[in-house]
Each structure stands twice: as C-alpha cells, then as structure tokens.
Design a protein around this motif. Structure first.
Motif, PDB file in Angstrom:
ATOM      1  N   ALA A 118       0.885  -1.173   0.000  1.00 11.66           N
ATOM      2  CA  ALA A 118       0.000   0.000   0.000  1.00 11.66           C
ATOM      3  C   ALA A 118       0.917   1.217   0.000  1.00 11.66           C
ATOM      4  O   ALA A 118       1.244   1.773   1.040  1.00 11.66           O
ATOM      5  CB  ALA A 118      -0.916  -0.017   1.210  1.00 11.66           C
ATOM      6  N   THR A 159      -6.203   5.205  -1.215  1.00  6.13           N
ATOM      7  CA  THR A 159      -4.992   4.394  -1.235  1.00  6.13           C
ATOM      8  C   THR A 159      -4.561   4.164  -2.679  1.00  6.13           C
ATOM      9  O   THR A 159      -5.379   4.151  -3.591  1.00  6.13           O
ATOM     10  CB  THR A 159      -5.202   3.025  -0.560  1.00  6.13           C
ATOM     11  OG1 THR A 159      -6.246   2.313  -1.233  1.00  6.13           O
ATOM     12  CG2 THR A 159      -5.536   3.187   0.906  1.00  6.13           C
ATOM     13  N   SER A 197      -1.508   1.697  -4.929  1.00  8.22           N
ATOM     14  CA  SER A 197      -0.596   0.570  -4.753  1.00  8.22           C
ATOM     15  C   SER A 197       0.094   0.223  -6.055  1.00  8.22           C
ATOM     16  O   SER A 197      -0.203   0.782  -7.110  1.00  8.22           O
ATOM     17  CB  SER A 197      -1.367  -0.646  -4.231  1.00  8.22           C
ATOM     18  OG  SER A 197      -2.254  -1.116  -5.219  1.00  8.22           O
TER      19      SER A 197
END
Length: 104
Positions: free
Chosen positions: A62, A77, A79
């Motif tokens: 993450a 988020t 990633s």
C-alpha cells in the motif's frame, strides 16, 4: 503525553515495513499506517496495543495513502497494482472502512 520531551511514550510494531503514516485531521489522537503487506490500519494514541481497525487494501504494498482534510472518515490508497481506491468509514459509529470508488 508531552511531545516536547525526548522520551518515547508509544511505539507500534507492524509485521511489514511501513510505507506511509498520516494523522487524522478530525481526531488528533488517530493516525493511519499503510504497509508493505497491503494493510491500512487506524491507531488511536490512547491505546496503541491494537489497531482500531485493519483492512487489506491491496495484494502488494500500500504505497500511497491520503487522508481527507475535508470529510471525516474519507481516505484514498494507491498501490503497485496500479489501482486507486477511495474508502469511507463512519468515525462516529466506529465502522470499518468500505470501498466506495476504484479506478484501475
């Protein structure tokens, strides 16, 4: 806790490397940790032995975390799977975050 002293009063040990840490703008005792194992966790400095909640936001690291300064309980988020995800939780009711938007 007196932040002007050099004494460490709280410490959090995670299972994976930390990618990002952000303070909550609406609750000064909360902070978010995003880690290499794809977890985002919310901690309260009043009790750091266990996270308030922990969610798997991705399969890889993450690597990006942004907490809204306008809407309580809203965070995003990012990633290495190239996905942007927006999450929301009701901070007054103490609910776990729900995925509300995803862009890949």
């Amino acid at each position: 806790t007196d932040v002007t002293t050099k004494e460490v009063t709280h410490s959090v040990k995670l299972k994976a490397d930390i990618e990002s840490v952000k303070w909550d703008s609406f609750n000064s005792s909360w902070f978010y940790c995003a880690s290499e194992d794809g977890l985002v966790q919310l901690y309260d400095t009043k009790n750091v032995k266990h996270p308030s909640w922990s969610i798997q936001v991705c399969q890889g690291p993450a690597s990006g975390l942004s907490v809204s300064t306008c809407v309580p309980g809203l965070f995003a988020t990012g990633s290495t799977d190239k996905a942007l995800k927006v999450w929301y939780f009701d901070s007054k009711k103490g609910t776990e975050p729900k995925l509300i938007y995803r862009k890949k």
